[in-house]
Design an enzyme around this catalytic site. Structure first.
Site, PDB file in Angstrom:
ATOM      1  N   GLU A   1       9.289 -14.268  40.674  1.00 46.75           N
ATOM      2  CA  GLU A   1       8.626 -15.566  40.557  1.00 46.75           C
ATOM      3  C   GLU A   1       9.405 -16.600  41.353  1.00 46.75           C
ATOM      4  OE1 GLU A   1       6.187 -15.546  36.539  1.00 46.75           O
ATOM      5  OE2 GLU A   1       8.262 -16.102  36.150  1.00 46.75           O
TER       6      GLU A   1
ATOM      7  N   CYS B   1       2.814 -21.139  30.456  1.00 42.91           N
ATOM      8  CA  CYS B   1       3.691 -22.255  30.834  1.00 42.91           C
ATOM      9  C   CYS B   1       2.995 -23.249  31.752  1.00 42.91           C
ATOM     10  CB  CYS B   1       4.957 -21.725  31.501  1.00 42.91           C
ATOM     11  SG  CYS B   1       4.662 -20.578  32.857  1.00 42.91           S
TER      12      CYS B   1
END
Lengths: 634, 634
Positions: free
Chosen positions: B314, B398
């Site tokens: 990520e 998130c």
């Protein structure tokens, strides 16, 4: 439709430098080192079943390595490659190694003929409960191919007999009968192996079992993979790949018209389908193969004949989805494409099959083996940021033995014979013997192929013989010339990529073919997003790439090939024993005036430079470095 | 160095159509729907600890969903976003929802102050044993941010008090003392939250704890993550990501000069570092931030201000590695880049920070939220084959609350004040009140930004006031004009991207700025392999993209923008309440004459066509379809 028979590699002595070097490397380095790796990584140990099952046993010692359910297949593939090696020259060490493995297998085999070392060693009570995922029949197929090759190389039947007992057991277990399982393997392979077995045994039951597996595949409802999942208490809906497209079992094979799923499984299946089409004269299978062939070669194949862009399914995605840097393009898939292409070619001598066969052979398959013969690529990307490296071994070592068995039998792809026909598919120095009709014919090619397209073929029939010589004119060739005993022969009227020369052949008749090999630019279909505005260089059958190591002053990502540039070929005798490089005037996008900008309104300025390209198959043999097949065109 | 203070969003009433619509959507749809999703997916249930631990309990009911160790953080982030919503308008439902969550948290809190619902509910004996992977302090940070926002919106202290008790516990556990753990979180976040807390409490201990975590990070030897791994019986060498670069803990923060690892962790950490630089006057932290800022913005940032090309971490990979179709570019990372940019901007009013802040706000961050306010992007690729779709929820939600808290507080990015300085960073209709020195000043912007660059700013000081108005001239602007009360004002002598207008301001003084907004072409640095030969269209702060739905007759992968084409802007009032499209004469690579070829020696012929581009942030709001930001240039 006309049937052709390939001339076996044992009849073709490879003499040209290009393949002679690869073959010698495989015989002297690759195959012995692969046996060492099989031992080192526990694959051979996994065959040494020391106690008879059942009851369920403690896992056998495996040197602390994690074992794989498909390891029998890797050993089988090594036996096959090693047996091809024996066909070139006897080697008592290799024979002893295969005989030793044979004894382990014979000892492991259950009284009913069953022989899968994973299940026998670990969970015999679960055999045949998960064909979808657990590779049992796939393993049987590769062991069978190995046994056949060893028998053909040495005449020794022990392993073949063991495997025939196993095949009899499989034929008991699977079939249309009420007490049989109506199943087939999640990973196709046994089908093509059974057809090879049929060629050896001539026993119809072996052909029938192959046909059964192909015909049963994907039939609904209920789907066999659902049935067996429910039987073992699993929810079929929780299948990790979600769709049976993964193993081409989503519908009956004759209804399939898109190349989908796992690339190697697809290619092995199509190979068997083409075999069955030939053996059974089954036009529906041939027609399906033709549809699938067109689909893959016109929408889903890299210019290297790499297959399968995606790592997640080791296979196919969408039409024209051919990303370069993330290309999976597994070595095995290109090798298997060669198998399929050869079957198609022998069904119907059409140059489109030989073109792709050649494209895969010299590019996407050959790139899988290092120059030293002991390092491999599993994935064959068409662009690298320098992070790709060749490995010595792999947790799934399938590609290693696939490339060694290919090279060890490469001579088997050069010729086919039909009724009063000799077809020449590939060029390169070799000397071959074959029967055409009832006549023994010796054929000799002298050529420095693929570096040069000048080919001299001497035809030496035992006695004067009338037959058609079908000479392939590669799809990439332009302006070829042909002479028969010095007399020009018109090549204009080609028959689907082949010039037909029907005549009475005398001893020493000389055929001279000249295929000019200018450096060619290739462009991709405009639907291929990844290649928009890019160009690829090719010469003869070889795709070229730019490696950073050859262009140290020009970061490869900044090179642009002007549309007007005229790349030229240049022999480099110092590189890997001699390769033809391609050099060109190019432009280097300048980074000098960018200061700290990452994006700006003005395009980069360019300065003139030179670029050097090397054949794709040699890339990453001088260490990991940046590489590019598709160059931006200025 | 000069210190600036942002004008809080509560002081800025957003009136311009562009942000008013997004804000209304977030207030009326996004925030309520997120509470529903938190309930539906078990995140709220995970807070309802029904029995006091220890002993180790059976996992709480979770509606059959798999629970996540970081769920407290998502609830915290929702509280923060919802509290921002309350600052815009009271809502008794939301207040009741937050109060209810507060009671669960108060009930779950252990006597020593510890408050992490995952550990309390499941494995309390393991708390603080794996800071590297388990997000404990990260969760604390987000709950703390939520508690602060709720206190600021409502004046209610109960949640803040609960969290302050937890912070006291954390301060007991972590620090330089002999009986304290010398640790820090694998996922940075608590550092910036503690600085926010310090701003509220003015208690130095809160600032000190933030500084401790930053200063301790990556110190060696022994590395804290090694120490805690050994303590829990794990082999530190078996860390799944292999290097502590993943969480920027590979070396002390002041020695870091490359932006590496997980993008969101990096951005949150740099945000806290910039905060600490300001609070402590720490030039070493500021200098480190400047080096890292330059690194990311000149080598590792998409044109959308997306960050982190790679899904596997990520985060970041190599310089100039910015693939478009596989771009990860997590929404959270662009949101967090805005946080960092704002801190840097307020350290040192330099337009480079405001430019990137604006670039992220209008592109890589805003693209994460759908038009309807209830669908999201986690990844923000710059090219799509049609397989990307916005989702309603995500196992790691998130990004959902990150984008809602951003939009709900967007007004807080427009202005900063310094000593006798008012800095205007962003344009768009709004009306703001602020203190400049001791004077109350009202500022009103009238503008149709980002569609038009014409901005009218009315300055209304309480009484005549002398201060410098710093007016940002965006990095993308050319040929701007400025008038003060109708009189031209020369903008040539900009001070790092800002025009300084120092004068005595009277009520009703009028500043008129005109930023021409032609459609601009952008090119990428020549080291960016993915963008070679490609061009991107931008107008004002907006990056444009081509969506298939707007170009039904021209498959987007076949469009080419000629170098000479003059794209123009065209208002479309029917699309999403009004957007400016970009239209251009283009070329369409023809597939008509390709027959069955996938590769061929001749490039595609082209036919003239028109193309329509839309702002990147609106893409995929009319269903999944093919999309392209970087167009091949003909």
């Amino acid at each position: 439709m006309r049937r052709y028979t390939p001339v076996r590699f044992t009849q073709v002595s490879v003499e040209g430098e290009f393949w002679r070097e690869r073959l010698e490397t495989v015989l002297t380095r690759t195959i012995p080192s692969q046996h060492e790796q099989l031992e080192r990584h526990g694959l051979l140990e996994s065959l040494r079943i020391r106690q008879p099952p059942p009851p369920l046993r403690i896992p056998v010692s495996n040197h602390g390595m994690s074992t794989q359910v498909f390891w029998d297949s890797d050993v089988g593939k090594w036996i096959e490659a090693a047996s091809y090696s024996l066909a070139h020259r006897r080697d008592t060490t290799i024979e002893a190694q295969i005989d030793e493995i044979t004894e382990w297998l014979a000892k492991a085999q259950l009284p009913d003929g069953y022989l899968n070392c994973w299940y026998i060693g670990r969970e015999i009570d679960k055999r045949w409960t998960n064909l979808r995922d657990r590779h049992e029949l796939y393993c049987a197929g590769h062991l069978l191919e190995g046994a056949i090759a060893y028998y053909q190389a040495t005449g020794r039947r022990r392993l073949l007999d063991v495997m025939c007992r196993y095949v009899d057991h499989i034929a008991d277990m699977f079939g249309p009968g009420p007490n049989q399982r109506h199943g087939y393997c999640g990973h196709q392979e046994i089908e093509l192996a059974l057809i090879k077995l049929y060629h050896v045994t001539k026993e119809r039951k072996h052909l029938d079992l192959a046909a059964y597996f192909i015909n049963e595949r994907g039939n609904r409802p209920p789907h066999y993979f659902d049935v067996e999942a429910l039987a073992r208490g699993d929810d079929p809906k929780k299948y990790w790949f979600k769709t049976y497209e993964y193993g081409q079992a989503h519908k009956p094979v004759r209804e399939q018209d898109k190349v989908v799923g796992h690339a190697v499984r697809a290619m092995y299946m199509y190979t068997a389908m083409a075999d069955l089409a030939a053996e059974l004269g089954d036009d529906t299978l041939q027609r399906t193969c033709e549809i699938l062939w067109k689909d893959v070669t016109t929408k889903r194949m890299y210019v290297t004949a790499g297959l399968g862009p995606s790592a997640s399914n080791e296979g196919f995605t969408q039409d024209y989805d051919l990303p370069n840097d993330t290309a999976y393009a597994e070595t095995c898939a290109s090798v298997a494409l060669i198998f399929w292409a050869q079957r198609m070619l022998n069904l119907d001598c059409d140059g489109v099959y030989a073109d792709v066969l050649e494209q895969a052979l010299y590019n996407g398959a050959l790139s899988g083996l290092s120059r030293d013969g002991t390092h491999y690529f599993y994935q064959n990307p068409l662009e690298s940021d320098g992070s790709h490296r060749r490995w010595e071994w792999h947790p799934c070592p399938c590609c290693t033995m696939n490339v060694s068995r290919l090279v060890a039998s490469v001579g088997g792809h050069f010729y086919s014979t039909g009724e009063d026909i000799l077809a020449v598919h590939l060029y390169g120095g070799n000397s071959a013997r074959m029967m055409i009709g009832s006549r023994d014919v010796h054929v000799r090619q002298e050529a420095d192929y693929p570096w040069s397209g000048k080919v001299k073929i001497t035809i030496d029939p035992e006695t004067v013989a009338e037959f058609a010589l079908k000479l392939r004119i590669p799809g990439w060739a332009r302006g070829e010339t042909l002479r028969i005993n010095g007399q020009p022969f018109d090549t204009a009227s080609k028959n689907r990529g082949y010039v037909d020369i029907s005549r009475r052949w005398n001893r020493g008749d000389m055929v001279e073919l000249d295929l000019p090999m200018p450096v060619e630019r290739l462009y991709a279909h405009p639907n291929v997003r990844a290649d928009a505005g890019r160009v690829c260089l090719k010469r003869g059958p070889l795709v070229y790439c730019i490696e950073e190591i050859d262009n140290p002053n020009a970061p490869v990502e900044r090179l642009r090939l002007p549309h007007a540039a005229q790349p030229s070929a240049m022999e480099d005798k110092d590189l890997f024993g001699g390769v033809v490089r391609v050099v060109a005037d190019a432009e280097l996008a300048s980074a000098d005036d960018w200061d700290d900008a990452l994006y700006r309104p003005a395009p980069s300025t360019a300065e003139p430079t030179r670029m050097t390209a090397v054949p794709y198959y040699v890339w990453n043999n001088r260490g990991p470095n940046r590489m590019l097949v598709w160059l931006p065109e200025a």
